[in-house]
Design a protein around this motif. Structure first.
Motif, PDB file in Angstrom:
ATOM      1  N   GLY A   1       0.809  -1.205   0.000  1.00 19.01           N
ATOM      2  CA  GLY A   1       0.000   0.000   0.000  1.00 19.01           C
ATOM      3  C   GLY A   1       0.846   1.261   0.000  1.00 19.01           C
ATOM      4  N   THR A   2       0.274   2.348  -0.484  1.00 16.31           N
ATOM      5  CA  THR A   2       0.934   3.650  -0.488  1.00 16.31           C
ATOM      6  C   THR A   2       0.081   4.635   0.298  1.00 16.31           C
ATOM      7  N   ASP A   3       0.738   5.630   0.846  1.00 17.38           N
ATOM      8  CA  ASP A   3       0.054   6.614   1.684  1.00 17.38           C
ATOM      9  C   ASP A   3      -0.134   7.904   0.892  1.00 17.38           C
ATOM     10  N   PHE A   4      -1.390   8.180   0.522  1.00 13.69           N
ATOM     11  CA  PHE A   4      -1.731   9.449  -0.118  1.00 13.69           C
ATOM     12  C   PHE A   4      -2.907  10.066   0.644  1.00 13.69           C
ATOM     13  N   SER A   5      -2.732  10.258   1.927  1.00 15.32           N
ATOM     14  CA  SER A   5      -3.854  10.648   2.774  1.00 15.32           C
ATOM     15  C   SER A   5      -3.960  12.155   3.021  1.00 15.32           C
ATOM     16  N   LYS A   6      -2.970  12.918   2.585  1.00 17.55           N
ATOM     17  CA  LYS A   6      -2.974  14.359   2.847  1.00 17.55           C
ATOM     18  C   LYS A   6      -3.608  15.095   1.666  1.00 17.55           C
ATOM     19  N   LYS A   7      -4.786  15.654   1.902  1.00 16.92           N
ATOM     20  CA  LYS A   7      -5.512  16.327   0.820  1.00 16.92           C
ATOM     21  C   LYS A   7      -4.918  17.707   0.559  1.00 16.92           C
ATOM     22  N   ILE A   8      -4.598  17.967  -0.702  1.00 15.59           N
ATOM     23  CA  ILE A   8      -4.133  19.284  -1.125  1.00 15.59           C
ATOM     24  C   ILE A   8      -5.264  20.034  -1.827  1.00 15.59           C
ATOM     25  N   LEU A   9      -5.977  19.332  -2.693  1.00 18.28           N
ATOM     26  CA  LEU A   9      -7.081  19.899  -3.456  1.00 18.28           C
ATOM     27  C   LEU A   9      -8.015  18.768  -3.841  1.00 18.28           C
ATOM     28  N   ASP A  10      -9.306  19.017  -3.756  1.00 14.44           N
ATOM     29  CA  ASP A  10     -10.260  17.987  -4.187  1.00 14.44           C
ATOM     30  C   ASP A  10     -11.604  18.622  -4.499  1.00 14.44           C
ATOM     31  N   ASN A  11     -11.897  18.824  -5.788  1.00 13.07           N
ATOM     32  CA  ASN A  11     -13.255  19.229  -6.165  1.00 13.07           C
ATOM     33  C   ASN A  11     -14.017  18.095  -6.842  1.00 13.07           C
ATOM     34  N   ILE A  12     -13.455  16.876  -6.735  1.00 15.45           N
ATOM     35  CA  ILE A  12     -14.193  15.679  -7.158  1.00 15.45           C
ATOM     36  C   ILE A  12     -15.113  15.210  -6.036  1.00 15.45           C
ATOM     37  N   GLY A  13     -14.627  15.315  -4.798  1.00 17.36           N
ATOM     38  CA  GLY A  13     -15.393  14.831  -3.652  1.00 17.36           C
ATOM     39  C   GLY A  13     -15.041  13.408  -3.268  1.00 17.36           C
ATOM     40  N   LEU A  14     -13.772  13.024  -3.470  1.00 20.03           N
ATOM     41  CA  LEU A  14     -13.320  11.689  -3.076  1.00 20.03           C
ATOM     42  C   LEU A  14     -13.404  11.528  -1.564  1.00 20.03           C
ATOM     43  N   VAL A  15     -13.627  10.308  -1.125  1.00 20.42           N
ATOM     44  CA  VAL A  15     -13.626  10.000   0.307  1.00 20.42           C
ATOM     45  C   VAL A  15     -12.438   9.083   0.583  1.00 20.42           C
ATOM     46  N   HIS A  16     -11.512   9.567   1.415  1.00 17.87           N
ATOM     47  CA  HIS A  16     -10.334   8.773   1.756  1.00 17.87           C
ATOM     48  C   HIS A  16     -10.674   7.807   2.882  1.00 17.87           C
ATOM     49  N   ASN A  17     -10.320   6.542   2.702  1.00 22.65           N
ATOM     50  CA  ASN A  17     -10.557   5.506   3.708  1.00 22.65           C
ATOM     51  C   ASN A  17      -9.222   4.876   4.097  1.00 22.65           C
ATOM     52  N   TYR A  18      -9.086   4.559   5.373  1.00 27.33           N
ATOM     53  CA  TYR A  18      -7.849   3.911   5.823  1.00 27.33           C
ATOM     54  C   TYR A  18      -8.171   2.733   6.715  1.00 27.33           C
ATOM     55  N   ASP A  19      -7.740   1.574   6.283  1.00 26.53           N
ATOM     56  CA  ASP A  19      -7.853   0.342   7.055  1.00 26.53           C
ATOM     57  C   ASP A  19      -6.516   0.134   7.760  1.00 26.53           C
TER      58      ASP A  19
END
Length: 308
Positions: A191-209
């Protein structure tokens, strides 16, 4: 300056003003709006075509065929052994003397030809410049002998504002929170860590297990997505090695890429996939250098929704 949408104590809104406003919204061309039957054509016989209800805008001028009704148009008889093309147009006409304006359906009859029929000419006109006649082609009617062989639409149906909004290009940029290691592995993607939001006008929801160290993103809207991942190596890579990347959707592999890297400070991967609303996407990597690679805090995941 004059007010248009306001009470002045007397009638004051002109057709010219209304057309100006419409041209500012719809542009200066001619279109059919997405309402009713959208001026659909129904071939009744070789001599009659019904144009169903709908609204059109011809250079800012709006006209309508009432809901649940139709306007019939008459096609002149074809000729045995001859080909012909007619045009059904919506014609704007202004009476020069009375100044009365109207929009009606007209058939512009083409010239019969034994081999190749030509599309007849029509008057484009410029209503706002004062032209008395302006045609908007609606359908091309092709005759072969006595028979109508096709009725082809010539206009554009413009999308509604919500449809335009849903098809806009939208972007999201995420980064990793800090340095982490990509262990050497010959088979298991990590897995890779891309959890820090810089910009998002798509409305993605970040999930972390946290149990399985799985970072995923839930996609809110159907579309074609361009996914670009950039991996920045903290200390660079001093020798050539293979780095593999995989895109998963709902835990199912969608695409895999490999790159021969080194000596570099980073590597990037790009995927283009159709993704549905509610899908979970995940980016993973695998490396077989024989040692740990440390990833810096400068990694980025760029996601672009390019429309449906």
């Amino acid at each position: 300056m004059e007010i248009i949408t306001g009470y002045t104590g007397k009638p004051h809104v002109t057709a010219e003003q209304d057309r100006d406003v419409n041209e500012g919204i719809f542009d200066t061309g001619s279109f059919v709006l997405k309402t009713g039957s959208q001026l659909a054509a129904e071939l009744v016989s070789n001599n009659e075509i019904k144009i169903r209800d709908g609204v059109l805008v011809i250079q800012g001028c709006t006209a309508v065929i009432k809901k649940n009704t139709y306007d019939p148009v008459t096609i002149a008889n074809g000729s045995q052994g001859m080909k012909r093309i007619d045009l059904i147009v919506a014609r704007y006409n202004k009476n020069e003397e009375t100044k009365i304006e109207e929009v009606t359906l007209k058939v512009i009859q083409g010239t019969p030809n034994a081999s190749t029929a030509a599309v007849p000419t029509y008057k484009t006109g410029d209503i706002q410049s004062g032209d008395l006649v302006a045609d908007m082609p609606l359908y091309k009617v092709t005759l072969d002998g006595l028979n109508v062989t096709s009725v082809d639409k010539m206009f554009t149906v413009i999308p509604t504002l919500p449809e335009l909004s849903s098809n806009l290009v939208k972007t999201a940029v995420y980064m990793n929170n800090g340095a982490y290691n990509i262990a050497q592995s010959n088979s298991e993607f990590q897995g890779t860590d891309f959890s820090k939001k810089i910009l998002d006008n798509i409305g993605l929801v970040h999930n972390y297990d946290s149990t399985n160290y799985k970072h995923t993103f839930t996609v809110p809207q159907d579309g074609i997505y361009l996914i670009h991942a950039y991996m920045n190596f903290q200390q660079g890579v001093t020798k050539q090695l293979s780095l593999y990347a995989k895109l998963e959707r709902n835990n199912v592999e969608q695409s895999r890429q490999s790159k021969l890297i080194g000596p570099y400070n980073g590597a990037d991967f790009m995927f283009l996939n159709e993704i549905n609303a509610g899908d979970k996407i995940r980016f993973t990597v695998l490396q077989s250098s024989g040692s740990v690679i440390q990833v810096s805090g400068g990694c980025r995941l760029n996601i672009i929704r390019m429309g449906k």
